[in-house]
Design an enzyme around this catalytic site. Sequence first.
Site, PDB file in Angstrom:
ATOM      1  N   ASP A  34       0.857  -1.187   0.000  1.00 27.67           N
ATOM      2  CA  ASP A  34       0.000   0.000   0.000  1.00 27.67           C
ATOM      3  C   ASP A  34       0.900   1.247   0.000  1.00 27.67           C
ATOM      4  OD1 ASP A  34      -1.701   2.083   0.539  1.00 27.67           O
ATOM      5  OD2 ASP A  34      -2.602   1.185   2.341  1.00 27.67           O
ATOM      6  N   GLU A  84      29.333   8.836   4.950  1.00 32.18           N
ATOM      7  CA  GLU A  84      29.265   7.414   5.288  1.00 32.18           C
ATOM      8  C   GLU A  84      29.655   6.597   4.066  1.00 32.18           C
ATOM      9  OE1 GLU A  84      27.143   3.462   5.375  1.00 32.18           O
ATOM     10  OE2 GLU A  84      27.203   5.037   3.885  1.00 32.18           O
ATOM     11  N   CYS A 116      25.890   8.825  10.108  1.00 31.54           N
ATOM     12  CA  CYS A 116      25.235  10.069   9.675  1.00 31.54           C
ATOM     13  C   CYS A 116      25.627  11.275  10.520  1.00 31.54           C
ATOM     14  CB  CYS A 116      23.717   9.901   9.713  1.00 31.54           C
ATOM     15  SG  CYS A 116      23.163   8.402   8.906  1.00 31.54           S
ATOM     16  N   HIS A 238      18.044  14.685  12.357  1.00 25.30           N
ATOM     17  CA  HIS A 238      18.486  13.788  11.291  1.00 25.30           C
ATOM     18  C   HIS A 238      17.243  13.019  10.834  1.00 25.30           C
ATOM     19  CE1 HIS A 238      20.232  10.647   9.028  1.00 25.30           C
ATOM     20  NE2 HIS A 238      19.970   9.716   9.932  1.00 25.30           N
ATOM     21  N   LYS A 247       8.512  10.877  15.345  1.00 32.94           N
ATOM     22  CA  LYS A 247       8.612   9.936  16.479  1.00 32.94           C
ATOM     23  C   LYS A 247       9.521  10.517  17.565  1.00 32.94           C
ATOM     24  CE  LYS A 247       8.456   5.571  13.821  1.00 32.94           C
ATOM     25  NZ  LYS A 247       7.480   4.688  14.446  1.00 32.94           N
ATOM     26  N   SER A 313      24.414   6.236  13.540  1.00 38.61           N
ATOM     27  CA  SER A 313      24.272   4.881  14.070  1.00 38.61           C
ATOM     28  C   SER A 313      25.611   4.344  14.538  1.00 38.61           C
ATOM     29  CB  SER A 313      23.717   3.951  12.988  1.00 38.61           C
ATOM     30  OG  SER A 313      22.378   4.256  12.752  1.00 38.61           O
TER      31      SER A 313
HETATM   32  N1  CAA Z   1      -0.788   3.102   5.783  1.00 37.91           N
HETATM   33  C1  CAA Z   1      -0.173   3.940   6.664  1.00 37.91           C
HETATM   34  N2  CAA Z   1       0.837   3.550   7.487  1.00 37.91           N
HETATM   35  C2  CAA Z   1       1.261   2.264   7.395  1.00 37.91           C
HETATM   36  C3  CAA Z   1       0.667   1.351   6.505  1.00 37.91           C
HETATM   37  C4  CAA Z   1      -0.399   1.818   5.668  1.00 37.91           C
HETATM   38  N3  CAA Z   1      -0.992   1.004   4.780  1.00 37.91           N
HETATM   39  N4  CAA Z   1       1.292   0.171   6.653  1.00 37.91           N
HETATM   40  C5  CAA Z   1       2.231   0.326   7.598  1.00 37.91           C
HETATM   41  N5  CAA Z   1       2.210   1.603   8.050  1.00 37.91           N
HETATM   42  C6  CAA Z   1       3.086   2.208   9.050  1.00 37.91           C
HETATM   43  C7  CAA Z   1       3.345   1.329  10.252  1.00 37.91           C
HETATM   44  O1  CAA Z   1       2.266   1.386  11.171  1.00 37.91           O
HETATM   45  C8  CAA Z   1       4.607   1.963  10.781  1.00 37.91           C
HETATM   46  O2  CAA Z   1       4.282   3.165  11.473  1.00 37.91           O
HETATM   47  P1  CAA Z   1       4.810   3.418  12.968  1.00 37.91           P
HETATM   48  O3  CAA Z   1       6.305   3.275  12.897  1.00 37.91           O
HETATM   49  O4  CAA Z   1       4.376   4.802  13.257  1.00 37.91           O
HETATM   50  O5  CAA Z   1       4.201   2.366  13.802  1.00 37.91           O
HETATM   51  C9  CAA Z   1       5.369   2.390   9.515  1.00 37.91           C
HETATM   52  O6  CAA Z   1       4.384   2.378   8.467  1.00 37.91           O
HETATM   53  C10 CAA Z   1       6.524   1.472   9.132  1.00 37.91           C
HETATM   54  O7  CAA Z   1       6.073   0.172   9.008  1.00 37.91           O
HETATM   55  P2  CAA Z   1       6.727  -1.082   9.792  1.00 37.91           P
HETATM   56  O8  CAA Z   1       6.769  -0.827  11.245  1.00 37.91           O
HETATM   57  O9  CAA Z   1       6.038  -2.296   9.297  1.00 37.91           O
HETATM   58  O10 CAA Z   1       8.245  -1.078   9.444  1.00 37.91           O
HETATM   59  P3  CAA Z   1       9.062  -1.728   8.227  1.00 37.91           P
HETATM   60  O11 CAA Z   1       9.255  -3.175   8.516  1.00 37.91           O
HETATM   61  O12 CAA Z   1       8.500  -1.353   6.938  1.00 37.91           O
HETATM   62  O13 CAA Z   1      10.466  -0.992   8.395  1.00 37.91           O
HETATM   63  C11 CAA Z   1      12.064   0.633   8.962  1.00 37.91           C
HETATM   64  C12 CAA Z   1      10.585   0.387   8.681  1.00 37.91           C
HETATM   65  C13 CAA Z   1      12.524  -0.200  10.145  1.00 37.91           C
HETATM   66  C14 CAA Z   1      12.253   2.114   9.280  1.00 37.91           C
HETATM   67  C15 CAA Z   1      12.869   0.248   7.686  1.00 37.91           C
HETATM   68  O14 CAA Z   1      12.455   1.053   6.619  1.00 37.91           O
HETATM   69  C16 CAA Z   1      14.355   0.361   7.865  1.00 37.91           C
HETATM   70  O15 CAA Z   1      15.024  -0.575   8.329  1.00 37.91           O
HETATM   71  N6  CAA Z   1      14.969   1.539   7.436  1.00 37.91           N
HETATM   72  C17 CAA Z   1      16.410   1.748   7.559  1.00 37.91           C
HETATM   73  C18 CAA Z   1      16.852   2.040   8.963  1.00 37.91           C
HETATM   74  C19 CAA Z   1      16.470   3.409   9.437  1.00 37.91           C
HETATM   75  O16 CAA Z   1      16.192   4.325   8.680  1.00 37.91           O
HETATM   76  N7  CAA Z   1      16.489   3.607  10.785  1.00 37.91           N
HETATM   77  C20 CAA Z   1      16.188   4.879  11.382  1.00 37.91           C
HETATM   78  C21 CAA Z   1      16.977   5.105  12.655  1.00 37.91           C
HETATM   79  S1  CAA Z   1      18.731   4.846  12.382  1.00 37.91           S
HETATM   80  C22 CAA Z   1      19.290   6.294  11.678  1.00 37.91           C
HETATM   81  O17 CAA Z   1      18.645   7.301  11.754  1.00 37.91           O
HETATM   82  C23 CAA Z   1      20.580   6.250  10.927  1.00 37.91           C
HETATM   83  C24 CAA Z   1      20.310   6.169   9.493  1.00 37.91           C
HETATM   84  O18 CAA Z   1      20.241   7.180   8.810  1.00 37.91           O
HETATM   85  C25 CAA Z   1      20.115   4.859   8.893  1.00 37.91           C
END
Ligand code: CAA
Length: 392
Positions: A34, A84, A116, A238, A247, A313
């Site tokens: 979606d 990075e 980062c 960031h 969040k 990170s």
């Molecule tokens: N409509 C609206 N929202 C929806 C939806 C829909 N149909 N389906 C899912 N969502 C929402 C979920 O509810 C969730 O929201 P919340 O977090 O508010 O609960 C959100 O979409 C994400 O969904 P999931 O929890 O299922 O997560 P995912 O398995 O898709 O993974 C992630 C999300 C972990 C961020 C992944 O994208 C990831 O690993 N990204 C890379 C790591 C990252 O960016 N980490 C951030 C912190 S680390 C950092 O900042 C350093 C850096 O730059 C990497």
Amino acid sequence: MTTTPLAIGIHDLAVATASSVVELDDLAARAGIDPAKFRIGLGQEQMSVPGQDEDIVTMGAAAAQRILDRHGADGIRTVFFATETGIDQSRAAGVHVHELLGLPRSVRVVELKQACYAATAAMQAAAGLIARNPEERVLVIASDVARYDLDSAAEPTQGAGAVAFLVSADPALAVLEPIGGLYTAEIDDFWRPNDSVTAVVDGKLSVSAYIDGFTGAWDDFRARGGVDVTEIDRFCHHQPFTKMAVKAHRALAEHTGVELAPELVALTTGYNRRIGNSYTASLYIALAALLDGAGGNDDDLTGARIGMFSYGSGSVSEFFTLVVQPGYRAATRGDETAALLDARSRVDVDSYRELHALAHRDSTVDVEIAPDSPGEFHFTGITGRARRYSRG
Ligand code: CAA
């Protein structure tokens, strides 16, 4: 006799990105997800993707060139290149930028790494150099390509972007206040081994590590005499994906017990929603969006105190504050940045996947790459195991 402390901070800030863009709706359609998950759940609409003749050097040079066009190179004796996405284990990517921009020989160039976070370390080091000699100006370049494995949960949080900023005394945009809060904790949330072009990430852990880093840095900031949360007018974070800032903002409200309006952070996400993660550049791209009014907000921010949260990170976190200067609007670059985002070419998912596969280049194989992106700086291939660049 008391002396007034020297005002040091960001004098000018320019954004650059790659010349291609993927619509996350296209990625969602391909994956059978979606699209609201990416748009609302992650707060992302697009991600910039480098063409085969683009990388951290070409994006960094493009951002830095605009700073030099406005201010020249007088007084610059240091270039810090934060990334990075290093392209070499030894030579700083900034040395290529130095050559491309024709900077004077009497300049030191160094690369800084901590995921980062490194652009913030560069800014603090720059402030130290300027405190010692206020005539100097330091050029900070932060440039990254965020690459994760195809078909992974992290894939929609990729992106590519750069900023260049000039740190100086009596800055036109924002003064850096002296108190900062720090928090370092070894954690396996995200890293990139030397033999990998994509990051290794534990997504859920990274989100909680980010929040822990934020509240930890905030507590240190307060313990060192940093202002109360009610004295901060806007928050820039960031932004690995823009929902992360939302969040974190909620987490700070909970941590301090003070209600914090969502608008205090919403106005910083306008560029990052369209660029994607740009690692070291991301926090400063959020700052550019706020100062440019890219969220459609026309508030005059003169005198506003901005809380800045930098997270790398692994992990290192820093919270610090900036105060926006009178007349800052004349120094912003909103039209320029909007134009470069609009000028990107949309690529379909198949083309993006082909570009993703080109990220790994074997340095033992000479290759010539014809310049084909519209920008001024190009990666032209590898000869004798070294990366080559051209201008024009
Ligand atoms: N409509 C609206 N929202 C929806 C939806 C829909 N149909 N389906 C899912 N969502 C929402 C979920 O509810 C969730 O929201 P919340 O977090 O508010 O609960 C959100 O979409 C994400 O969904 P999931 O929890 O299922 O997560 P995912 O398995 O898709 O993974 C992630 C999300 C972990 C961020 C992944 O994208 C990831 O690993 N990204 C890379 C790591 C990252 O960016 N980490 C951030 C912190 S680390 C950092 O900042 C350093 C850096 O730059 C990497």
